[in-house]
Motif scaffolding. Structure first.
Motif, short mmCIF file in Angstrom:
data_model
loop_
_atom_site.label_atom_id
_atom_site.label_comp_id
_atom_site.label_asym_id
_atom_site.label_seq_id
_atom_site.Cartn_x
_atom_site.Cartn_y
_atom_site.Cartn_z
N LYS A 226 -19.45 49.23 -2.09
CA LYS A 226 -19.27 49.74 -0.74
C LYS A 226 -19.85 48.81 0.31
O LYS A 226 -19.79 49.11 1.51
CB LYS A 226 -19.89 51.13 -0.61
N ASP A 227 -20.42 47.69 -0.12
CA ASP A 227 -20.96 46.72 0.82
C ASP A 227 -19.92 45.65 1.12
O ASP A 227 -19.36 45.04 0.21
CB ASP A 227 -22.21 46.04 0.25
N ASN B 253 -22.93 46.02 -4.56
CA ASN B 253 -22.52 47.38 -4.23
C ASN B 253 -21.06 47.34 -3.77
O ASN B 253 -20.74 46.68 -2.78
CB ASN B 253 -23.40 47.95 -3.12
N VAL C 176 -18.22 53.33 9.15
CA VAL C 176 -18.93 54.01 8.08
C VAL C 176 -19.02 55.48 8.45
O VAL C 176 -19.48 55.82 9.52
CB VAL C 176 -20.34 53.43 7.90
N GLU D 86 -21.63 56.94 1.68
CA GLU D 86 -20.69 56.82 2.79
C GLU D 86 -19.47 56.03 2.35
O GLU D 86 -19.50 55.27 1.39
CB GLU D 86 -21.36 56.09 3.98
N ASN D 87 -18.40 56.21 3.09
CA ASN D 87 -17.19 55.44 2.87
C ASN D 87 -17.08 54.38 3.95
O ASN D 87 -17.46 54.59 5.09
CB ASN D 87 -15.94 56.33 2.95
N LEU D 88 -16.57 53.21 3.58
CA LEU D 88 -16.35 52.14 4.55
C LEU D 88 -14.87 51.93 4.70
O LEU D 88 -14.12 51.97 3.73
CB LEU D 88 -17.00 50.82 4.08
N TRP E 239 -15.70 42.53 -0.80
CA TRP E 239 -16.57 43.65 -1.17
C TRP E 239 -17.48 43.28 -2.33
O TRP E 239 -17.21 42.37 -3.10
CB TRP E 239 -15.73 44.87 -1.55
#
Length: 685
Positions: free
Chosen positions: A223-224, A221, A434, A2-4, A207
């Motif tokens: 993306k986190d 991560n 997300v 997924e993209n954030l 991030w």
């Protein structure tokens, strides 16, 4: 995958919050004594949870170690046991371990912020400081009389500095409980017990860094999104709690005019003012000692109450090492209180003393430096922590998700009925989305009233194809297109539009703001009033003037309605019609929009008059009748003889040779238009 995405959400606008401090800093503070190496049990759900959050800012992660200095102290090492970490950093009788070396990690402050002239600061190393790495600090307390929404973007620090007098403008003024619907909360001016009083609080958003390891042995991560948070309390006498609440739906406060004393909270949460699976992370300052209880709670549906209504409340949850089915992900939460006296660079409830600081350069202790009037916190007076928002909400398992708000406050005790006490300022707005998002660009209408506008929409996500729907400003569906990429809606009139998108996983998004397609004003051109001329005097200047549209006009004149036979260019032309003509002008603006007008040049037909042939008479018989005979024009005439007579015929009796003249004027053309068309002739007697 997924993209954030991060963008401002609901406005949390403050009123005139008190802000009298000249040095404002994030309350993740300074700790100066060495940290003893310890082991952290992975099964702990209370007590200090130490470690380094694997984030890109500050450099080398942010240390949650009970102090707030990067690269401090060179001999501080934490071995964290984890169950199945890879790669193996160290093995001994305790099991598989990862090394978190605080002596090279980042933290909130670099000593570079204070110039001691020693190795660019007392502790030199690769770890970065939040307030120097991230850049401009976003302060959550605005100047008096201004509005502010603490929105969050990549690598952002949000700072609160609150009033600590008995007229603190931001306390809970009703008996608000943690399980109550936030829509019932009310804030205003008041005071709190000193153990519940916050002066400084804040949060850093950054991030994940894949080059660093968390306490779970997993790489960060990218993306986190992580949130490092902190807050203080005025008095250490007694246990108290500081809450950091992470909400999926927006929570915000009133926009209050300056001078107002109170306001309300407003929540979009559908489940009792929150959303099921929201998280509340509480740090308990215990009475005495330097340990905190870190309490993680999840918003849960409890079934129907006695009146048949849905009931919800927070429930304590352990990590997934204790409860593999319902626990929160181990490694997603770090928290601690300060374990020794902590010197800071901003006011700390007015506490100051002379600090003796032993700086280190390249790991070598230097001569201690004494700094007078150094603000400080006592042990157990502030806390810091970090939350992996992406992991906590298990965003990787969900194709679409939103987290909107972080809410910081204190409360009186650790159970559900405990009363909320102090807030340092407006809730922080995240709006982490997300899944699929959509962005749009537009072109405006070029010419008034034409359907020449367009909107190009582009979805960004992991699950094409995308179904795009063009909506009016009132959400009426106007058009639908399906594409794996961008789409273009064309032939649009001026007005307001939105674009909604649904991806293959049924995740939806839209352009939150209305897309406004504008148009220029109506282009007009004025060729002037109709003009009347005589055949004999037919030279006329025609002038056109355009307005509206997009300035920068050009003009072309024509003698036919089809605008094919040019009569000249420019705003003014000269014409010499011999009969009545209609002239057409076309004005063109910078957008090639056109407007036309026309003007008639009415030409009176040629007029003539005949006074007759010369007349010969005898002196003794000299009475003569002279008659003027006009032709042409409209056929209606007036006469004026040189004798003053105004009739067509006159009788004269000259006694000598005399010349008589007559002027005939076309009265059917001239009087109503102010143009006198006439002809003259004479006759000799």
């Amino acid at each position: 995958m997924e993209n954030l995405y991060l963008s401002p959400s609901k406005k949390s606008v403050s009123r005139c919050w008190y802000c009298g401090l000249t040095i404002i800093s994030l309350v993740l503070t300074l700790f100066l004594a060495p940290l003893t190496s310890t082991a952290q049990k992975t099964s702990d759900i209370t007590g200090n949870i130490l470690g380094i959050a694997p984030v890109i800012s500050p450099a080398n992660g942010t240390a949650i170690d009970g102090n707030a200095y990067a690269n401090y102290h060179p001999d501080s090492v934490l071995y964290v046991t984890y169950p199945d970490g890879t790669p193996v950093e160290k093995e001994d009788s305790v099991g598989v371990q990862v090394v978190h070396y605080f002596g090279t990690s980042g933290d909130i402050f670099l000593w570079n912020d204070i110039d001691f002239g020693l190795c660019n600061g007392p502790w030199d190393g690769p770890g970065g400081g939040v307030l120097t790495v991230v850049g401009d600090t976003v302060y959550a307390i605005p100047p008096p009389g201004t509005e502010y929404t603490p929105g969050v973007d990549d690598d952002t620090v949000v700072v609160y500095v609150d009033d600590i007098t008995n007229k603190d403008p931001t306390v809970f003024i009703t008996s608000s409980k943690i399980d109550d619907d936030p829509n019932t909360y009310k804030w205003g001016e008041g005071s709190n017990p000193t153990k519940n009083e916050i002066q400084s609080a804040g949060a850093l958003f950054s991030w994940g860094d894949p080059s660093l390891y968390g306490i779970d042995g997993k790489k960060g991560n990218p993306k986190d999104l992580w949130c490092a948070f902190a807050g203080d309390r005025e008095d250490t006498d007694g246990s108290s709690y500081i809450d950091f609440e992470f909400l999926q739906a927006a929570l915000w406060i009133d926009s209050i005019p300056e001078g107002s004393a109170s306001g309300h909270f407003h929540s979009d949460g559908p489940d009792g003012g929150r959303t099921v699976d929201d998280y509340l992370i509480s740090v308990e300052f215990q009475q005495g000692g330097a340990d905190a209880n870190v309490i993680v709670q999840r918003w849960t549906y409890d079934g129907l109450d006695s009146q048949g209504n849905p009931a919800y409340s927070y429930h304590v949850v352990p990590s997934d090492l204790v409860d593999t089915e319902n626990g929160y992900p181990y490694g997603a939460i770090l928290a601690t209180v300060n374990t020794e006296k902590t010197y800071v660079t901003f006011p700390a409830f007015g506490q100051t003393e002379t600090a003796s600081i032993t700086p280190y350069c390249s790991g070598v202790a230097q001569t201690p430096i004494e700094i007078p009037n150094m603000p400080y916190y006592n042990v157990n007076q502030w806390c810091e922590g970090a939350v992996n928002i992406g992991a906590l909400f298990k965003l990787a398992e969900k194709p679409c998700y939103t987290i909107s708000t972080v809410f910081i406050r204190t409360r009186s005790s650790g159970n559900g009925p405990s009363t909320l006490k102090d807030i340092p300022g407006p809730p922080i707005q995240l709006n982490i989305t997300v899944g699929t998002t959509v962005a749009a660009i537009h072109t405006n209408v070029e010419c008034y009233g034409t359907a020449t506008g367009s909107i190009t929409a582009t979805a960004d996500g992991e699950y094409p194809d995308y179904t795009y729907t063009l909506l009016s400003a009132t959400n009426d569906s106007l058009d639908t297109k399906v594409s794996a990429g961008s789409v273009k809606f064309e032939n649009l009139l001026a007005g307001g539009y939105r674009v909604a998108v649904i991806d293959a996983e049924s995740c939806s998004s839209d352009t939150t703001d209305v897309i406004t397609i504008t148009q220029p004003p109506l282009l007009t051109v004025n060729a002037g009033s109709d003009i009347y001329v005589c055949y004999e005097d037919n030279e006329v200047d025609l002038t056109a003037a355009a307005s509206g549209g997009t300035p920068g006009y050009s003009y072309e004149w024509f003698i036919d309605a089809g605008l094919s036979q040019s009569a000249g260019t420019g705003s003014q032309i000269t014409v010499n019609p011999t009969s009545t003509m209609t002239y057409y002008v076309r004005a063109t603006d910078q957008n090639n929009c056109t407007a036309t007008d026309d003007v008639d040049v009415i030409v009176n037909p040629a007029i003539s008059v005949d006074a007759g042939t010369d007349v010969y008479v005898c002196y003794e018989d000299n009475e003569v009748t002279l008659t003027a005979t006009p032709s042409g024009g409209s056929g209606s005439y007036s006469y004026l003889w040189s004798t003053g007579a105004t009739t067509a015929s006159i009788t004269v009796s000259p006694t000598s040779d005399t010349n008589y003249s007559v002027t005939v004027t076309d009265t059917g053309f001239s009087p109503t238009n102010g143009v006198a068309c006439s002809a003259t002739d004479d006759v000799d007697v």
